[in-house]
Design an enzyme around this catalytic site. Structure first.
Site, mmCIF file in Angstrom:
data_model
loop_
_atom_site.group_PDB
_atom_site.id
_atom_site.type_symbol
_atom_site.label_atom_id
_atom_site.label_comp_id
_atom_site.label_asym_id
_atom_site.label_seq_id
_atom_site.Cartn_x
_atom_site.Cartn_y
_atom_site.Cartn_z
ATOM 1 N N CYS A 31 41.747 30.254 32.403
ATOM 2 C CA CYS A 31 42.396 28.988 32.735
ATOM 3 C C CYS A 31 41.859 28.422 34.023
ATOM 4 O O CYS A 31 41.454 29.160 34.916
ATOM 5 C CB CYS A 31 43.882 29.225 32.943
ATOM 6 S SG CYS A 31 44.608 29.903 31.497
ATOM 7 N N TYR A 170 42.436 34.852 19.121
ATOM 8 C CA TYR A 170 42.811 35.492 20.392
ATOM 9 C C TYR A 170 43.945 36.491 20.178
ATOM 10 O O TYR A 170 45.076 36.088 19.891
ATOM 11 C CB TYR A 170 43.205 34.373 21.349
ATOM 12 C CG TYR A 170 43.704 34.755 22.734
ATOM 13 C CD1 TYR A 170 43.444 35.980 23.334
ATOM 14 C CD2 TYR A 170 44.420 33.806 23.466
ATOM 15 C CE1 TYR A 170 43.897 36.254 24.621
ATOM 16 C CE2 TYR A 170 44.876 34.064 24.748
ATOM 17 C CZ TYR A 170 44.622 35.295 25.323
ATOM 18 O OH TYR A 170 45.067 35.556 26.590
ATOM 19 N N HIS A 173 46.257 40.061 25.498
ATOM 20 C CA HIS A 173 47.401 39.578 26.273
ATOM 21 C C HIS A 173 48.647 39.369 25.406
ATOM 22 O O HIS A 173 49.419 38.423 25.627
ATOM 23 C CB HIS A 173 47.036 38.279 27.015
ATOM 24 C CG HIS A 173 45.834 38.461 27.908
ATOM 25 N ND1 HIS A 173 44.646 37.800 27.711
ATOM 26 C CD2 HIS A 173 45.629 39.273 28.983
ATOM 27 C CE1 HIS A 173 43.757 38.193 28.630
ATOM 28 N NE2 HIS A 173 44.341 39.086 29.407
ATOM 29 N N ASP A 268 44.558 43.779 33.367
ATOM 30 C CA ASP A 268 43.283 43.249 32.858
ATOM 31 C C ASP A 268 42.533 42.578 34.010
ATOM 32 O O ASP A 268 41.453 43.015 34.402
ATOM 33 C CB ASP A 268 43.565 42.253 31.723
ATOM 34 C CG ASP A 268 42.338 41.460 31.316
ATOM 35 O OD1 ASP A 268 41.223 42.011 31.361
ATOM 36 O OD2 ASP A 268 42.493 40.268 30.946
ATOM 37 N N CYS A 352 43.016 32.649 42.195
ATOM 38 C CA CYS A 352 42.699 31.779 41.046
ATOM 39 C C CYS A 352 43.839 31.840 40.042
ATOM 40 O O CYS A 352 44.335 30.818 39.555
ATOM 41 C CB CYS A 352 41.378 32.193 40.396
ATOM 42 S SG CYS A 352 41.217 33.959 40.018
ATOM 43 N N HIS A 428 40.352 36.254 61.104
ATOM 44 C CA HIS A 428 41.362 37.265 60.783
ATOM 45 C C HIS A 428 41.023 38.094 59.557
ATOM 46 O O HIS A 428 41.663 39.100 59.288
ATOM 47 C CB HIS A 428 42.756 36.649 60.682
ATOM 48 C CG HIS A 428 43.002 35.850 59.444
ATOM 49 N ND1 HIS A 428 42.172 34.847 59.045
ATOM 50 C CD2 HIS A 428 43.999 35.906 58.522
ATOM 51 C CE1 HIS A 428 42.665 34.318 57.921
ATOM 52 N NE2 HIS A 428 43.760 34.940 57.592
ATOM 53 N N ASP A 675 43.707 27.299 59.584
ATOM 54 C CA ASP A 675 45.013 27.728 60.084
ATOM 55 C C ASP A 675 45.365 27.057 61.412
ATOM 56 O O ASP A 675 46.538 26.981 61.772
ATOM 57 C CB ASP A 675 45.012 29.250 60.308
ATOM 58 C CG ASP A 675 45.218 30.017 59.012
ATOM 59 O OD1 ASP A 675 45.272 29.374 57.946
ATOM 60 O OD2 ASP A 675 45.323 31.258 59.068
#
Ligand SMILES: Cc1cc2nc3c(=O)[nH]c(=O)nc-3n(C[C@H](O)[C@H](O)[C@H](O)COP(=O)(O)O)c2cc1C
Lengths: 730, 267
Positions: A31, A170, A173, A268, A352, A428, A675
């Site tokens: 996605c 599919y 999942h 996964d 993501c 950092h 930041d």
């Protein structure tokens, strides 16, 4: 530089049914937040990877019918000709670069909440989804089975018409075909339930029908989670996994295999915190041993050595990748050209994925600031517009935003001086990478360090000055730069200021010996006592990471959390194993508790809901709820304040107080990024630096340019030839 | 009278990732060179600039022997605080070894008449570690090599130095001026130039000095003036590496076989 001949095997073409993959690099379905609704985003994001050398490129999961509607999350859809039109753009763009385009036909069963379509999902048996809230499916009768299989066929035909080369059924999942296969979902007693052959029937028939419909023109793929990782309650790789693979092999052209389910799909898409590259192999390796068709597998493959091992050891024929392809769309090209140290290695943070889990905002990537910005901002991951002026730029701060800003400015040909008090680029990240499991996050720093060093060698006018004394506003003005970028980062609050009270916590003071900020814990210079209390008001990883670190080192850790602990880790799929980790380390988590004051050796905790459920107007100066009487004391030897962060923006403010001196010092502008502007995700800090570097010639680069929006346009029907007018059926 | 410190610097070459040897086989093809100021010289320049900044009347002059490209390194020195820069070159100087370079520098020193000459301990590309000392020899000046601490007040006739010896032993000594010192890495923390000083340096003149300006002739320099000559430059053949895999026993067996192969059949 040429590639190492050892890697040649990765560049051998391979036949899948009627199609040929030009090499072994394959972007598995993932996605991005585009689906069929943002065709420009979809086409650009996928085709950039085609340009970057991937041989096969897929959509995300793609719904075959309104009955499988994942709203609030965003899937692709092939419900109608409008969707065909939009997805054709992706196929066309991918084909321009010589890659194959694939589509992952998806039917979710009870895992799809159907919040847009309001249809009733159907499944093998009736069950309540363990993934989605309050969603049950209807148990299919034989008619339902035929109908749903018909949906697959119709969607496959639309896929072919859109120009797809690879059509998936599919079944990973925990989506419908696997729901039939797995006894975890399938409780049927007819010939679609019971024995493996019966449980496999739905999937095999569907493959057969889809193959008959489009198999001449398209390669038929199936995605199969070969082990549910539940032991005997689900699919086990060496039992039903290999048996099903044998049965279905004649019906597929390529196998796309992985592990796990949907509720814990972090097994996964394993975060680097818990899983190394290639972590699925112990389960997936059995399939190739029993099938004749090409097999592809995933496992955050970024290293060509590992990829070669996967192929040569016979675990898989094709290297599947989701996250590595997001972090570096040009991964195959860079391997092909032997540019190994230019690879932007996925750090496995799963930010993501967080966007999909949150429910549909465009995907972002910590490493690759251009991910998702290809179409709407016109950002290419590897190509940059030449500089628009001779201005020199001083970037103060070499963390994620300052490092990225410098890198992109240098790529554009600007003279950049990057300046930091630390001895190393990375800001950092240098500290975060020392937390348990976060070593690979250091790749974010490594990529920028390598690139900046190379670019500064190419353009001698550029300079990287590390280990310097802190720069004052006077120093910065006198430096001689035309433009100054402030990227001085942020740090954790030392006084307990937090999102719940928006004030310091009385008694909180990390300058004391017995109180620490997370940075102080990581740097390890302060002694930490046996009994540790962590006061948490942060919703990401810092509190659990510190708890893990200290508990593993033998401290007795109590975590007092006024916010949902690690909430964002649900979205990054790190939550389940993080909780298991805290549990096995006996971390005592006090939920719904926060801290009202701190005294030497003890802190006062209270239940955040302790102020009574009744709200009454009692006049000014009197709170509308009862006094919270849940306060109690907890003793500690060391207290750790994970309460919030604040920007290091004083240099920026001092420079703005001296705007009158800018002109005589030749300073045209001062910008604030990362930041230092506002604490945020590393991905967003990186983005802010990248964006400024791309837009620095604009009238006001401090603020982003508008981007191209892809939204439905009033009066234009999604399906050509249908009406877009407001019409009541009365 | 002002104290003058002459800092002899060199623009060195580093190699690009991929490079080729020149057709005559005696050097790397110049197309693959990345040029930069010798790392040691950053430290010797910094040491000189520090003395200047500590007060007193001090002039820091950088000098190099090299073609026009070397101006870039001189400008870097100017940007970091050198007062003047001199570039000495003549095509005849091509191919000079460290002795010949020292001869050129000695002539320049005689003209400039400094109180101190700093050189780097060595250059990162050729690593002879001899120019500075050869220069002292030609001048017949007191010298000290591998200096890692330096104490001096402008105007004084002596300096106190510390040197790094074998096995971590340090040696403190005083030295009479004028003197030549070769400066070791780590003696200080070299500064970075700011964009302002870089811009200022770009506008400063670089004094150009030729062979005859120094009273030298073509036979004093280049290959003719050198005591050594490069015969061949080459990349040695790479050794082989092999990953030994399998169970512990299999690995041990394979390792034993390899050792046997290397030792020869008799083992
Ligand atoms: C952002 C993102 C979205 C994903 N969406 C899908 C999807 O729509 N369909 C699917 O089968 N897998 C999806 N996945 C899982 C990947 O296909 C893949 O199995 C997993 O990420 C492991 O591969 P990797 O280690 O190369 O990332 C997604 C992964 C990511 C990172």
């Amino acid at each position: 530089m040429a590639r190492d001949p050892k890697h040649d095997i990765l560049f051998e073409p391979i036949q899948i049914g009627p199609k040929t993959l030009r090499n072994r690099f394959y972007q598995v379905p993932h996605c991005i937040g585009a689906g069929s609704d943002r065709p420009g985003f979809q086409a650009a994001h996928r085709s950039v990877k085609a340009e970057g050398g991937w041989a096969g490129i897929n959509t995300e999961y793609c719904s075959i019918h309104p009955e499988s509607d994942d709203t609030h999350r965003l899937s692709a859809r092939l419900w109608d000709d409008g969707d065909v039109h939009n997805l054709r753009a992706m196929c066309d763009e991918v084909h321009r670069y010589g890659a194959l385009a694939g589509v992952e036909l998806w039917y979710g069963g009870a895992h799809s909440p159907n919040m847009e379509s309001r249809s009733t999902p159907r499944g093998p048996s009736q069950y309540a989804s363990e993934f989605e809230t309050m969603t049950y499916c209807k148990e299919m009768d034989l008619n339902d089975i035929k109908q749903v299989q018909g949906y697959y066929v119709e969607a496959a035909l639309r896929a072919r018409d859109a120009g797809f080369d690879i059509v998936y059924v599919y079944g990973a999942h925990s989506y419908l075909p696997l729901q039939f296969l797995s006894p975890f979902y399938n409780k049927r007693t007819d010939h679609y339930g019971g024995s493996l052959e019966n449980r496999a029937r739905f999937w095999l028939e569907t493959l057969e029908q889809v193959g008959r419909a489009v198999g001449k023109d398209c390669a038929i793929a199936t995605r199969f989670a070969v082990d549910s990782l539940y032991g005997t309650s689900g699919i086990e790789a060496e039992v039903d996994g290999v048996k099903f693979a044998k049965l279905a092999d004649p019906l597929v052209d390529v196998w796309d295999i992985d592990v796990g389910d949907i509720a814990e799909w972090g097994e996964d898409a394993g975060p680097s915190r818990f899983y190394l590259q290639g972590h699925q192999v112990p389960w997936t390796k059995f399939i190739k041993q029993v099938v004749k068709k090409p097999v592809l597998g995933v496992g955050r493959f970024t290293d060509p050595e590992k990829m070669v091992e996967i192929v040569t050891k016979g675990y898989a024929d094709i290297i599947g990748a989701a996250r590595p392809s997001i972090a570096d769309p040009f991964l195959p090209k860079k391997i092909e050209e032997g540019r190994y140290d230019d690879i932007r290695v996925c750090i496995g943070c799963n930010v993501c994925i967080s966007r999909w889990e949150i429910g549909g905002p465009p995907m972002i990537c910590t490493q690759n600031a251009t991910a998702g910005e290809e179409f709407r901002r016109g950002w290419h991951p590897e190509k940059f517009k030449k500089k628009g002026s001779q201005d020199s730029v001083l970037v103060i701060g070499a963390g994620p935003s300052g490092g990225e800003c410098s890198r992109v400015l240098m790529e554009r040909g600007y003279t950049v001086h990057l300046y930091d008090t630390a001895a190393k680029i990375g800001g950092h990240i240098n500290e975060l990478a020392l937390l348990p499991g976060l070593g690979e996050w250091g790749y974010h720093r490594d990529y920028r360090e390598t690139q900046i060093t190379k670019l500064a060698k190419k353009n001698k006018e550029c300079q990287v000055a590390l280990g310097q004394k802190p720069m004052t506003a006077t120093d910065a003005l006198a430096y001689g730069a035309d433009r100054i970028v402030i990227a001085t980062g942020s740090s954790w609050n030392t006084d307990g200021t937090n999102c719940l009270s928006h004030d310091p916590i009385p008694g909180a003071d990390a300058s004391r010996d017995d109180q620490l900020t997370p940075e102080q814990v990581i740097l390890g210079k302060k002694k930490i006592g046996k009994r540790v209390v962590i006061v948490n008001a942060d919703t990401y990883f810092m509190a659990p990471s510190i708890a893990e670190k200290l508990a593993a080192a033998g401290h007795e850790v109590t975590l007092v959390t006024g916010v949902h602990l690690a909430n964002y880790m649900h979205f990054t799929l790190e939550y389940p194993n993080m909780m298991r980790r805290l549990h096995e380390l006996h971390v005592n988590v006090l939920e719904h508790e926060f801290c009202s004051k701190i005294e030497p050796g003890r802190m006062q905790a209270y239940n955040i809901w302790g102020d009574g459920s009744k709200r009454t107007y009692r006049g000014p100066g009197k709170p509308p709820r009862d006094e919270n009487q849940s306060h109690h004391w907890i003793e500690f030897d060391s207290l750790i304040l994970v309460t919030g962060r604040h920007s290091h923006d004083s240099l920026h403010r001092e420079l703005h107080a001296k705007t009158g001196e800018w002109e005589k010092n030749g300073v045209k502008a001062v910008y604030l990024i990362g930041d230092a502007e506002a604490p945020r995700l590393i991905a967003d800090a990186t983005f802010s630096g990248h964006r400024l570097a791309r837009e620095i010639e604009e009238a006001n680069p401090q603020l982003p340019l508008p981007y191209k929006r892809e939204v439905a346009k009033w009066g234009v029907a999604h399906v050509a030839g249908t009406s877009a007018a407001l019409e009541y059926k009365v | 009278m002002a104290t003058k410190i002459l800092v002899a610097v060199k623009q060195v070459t580093a190699l690009d990732e991929d490079f080729e040897i020149r057709a005559d086989g005696r050097d790397v093809d110049a197309d693959f060179f990345l040029r930069d100021l010798n790392e040691w010289d950053d430290f010797s320049l910094e040491e000189a600039v520090k003395i200047k900044e500590a007060g007193g009347e001090v002039e820091v002059v950088v000098v190099t022997v090299g073609p026009e490209e070397a101006d870039e390194s001189l400008r870097k020195c100017l940007a970091k605080g050198a007062d003047r820069a001199i570039r000495i070159w003549d095509e005849a100087m091509e191919g000079s070894d460290s002795q010949a370079i020292a001869r050129v520098l000695a002539a320049a020193v005689q003209q400039q008449n400094p109180d101190l000459v700093f050189a780097g301990v060595q250059s990162s590309d050729h690593s002879f570690a001899s120019t500075g000392i050869a220069l002292a020899g030609l001048l017949n000046w007191p010298h000290a090599a591998v200096v890692n601490q330096f104490e001096f007040s402008p105007g004084a006739t002596q300096a106190v130095i510390r040197r790094e010896l074998e096995g971590g032993v340090l040696q403190m000594m005083s030295i009479d001026l004028p003197a030549v010192l070769s400066i070791q890495l780590g003696i200080n923390t070299p500064r970075y130039a700011s964009l302002r000083t870089i811009k200022q340096a770009a506008a400063k003149p670089i004094e150009q000095v030729g062979l005859s300006d120094l009273g030298l002739s073509a036979t004093d320099v280049g290959e003719a003036g050198s005591a050594s000559r490069v015969r061949r430059m080459y990349i040695p053949e790479k050794g082989r590496a092999e990953m030994i895999e399998g169970s512990l026993a299999e690995q041990a067996a394979k390792l034993a076989a390899i050792i046997k192969e290397f030792k020869g059949a008799s083992a």
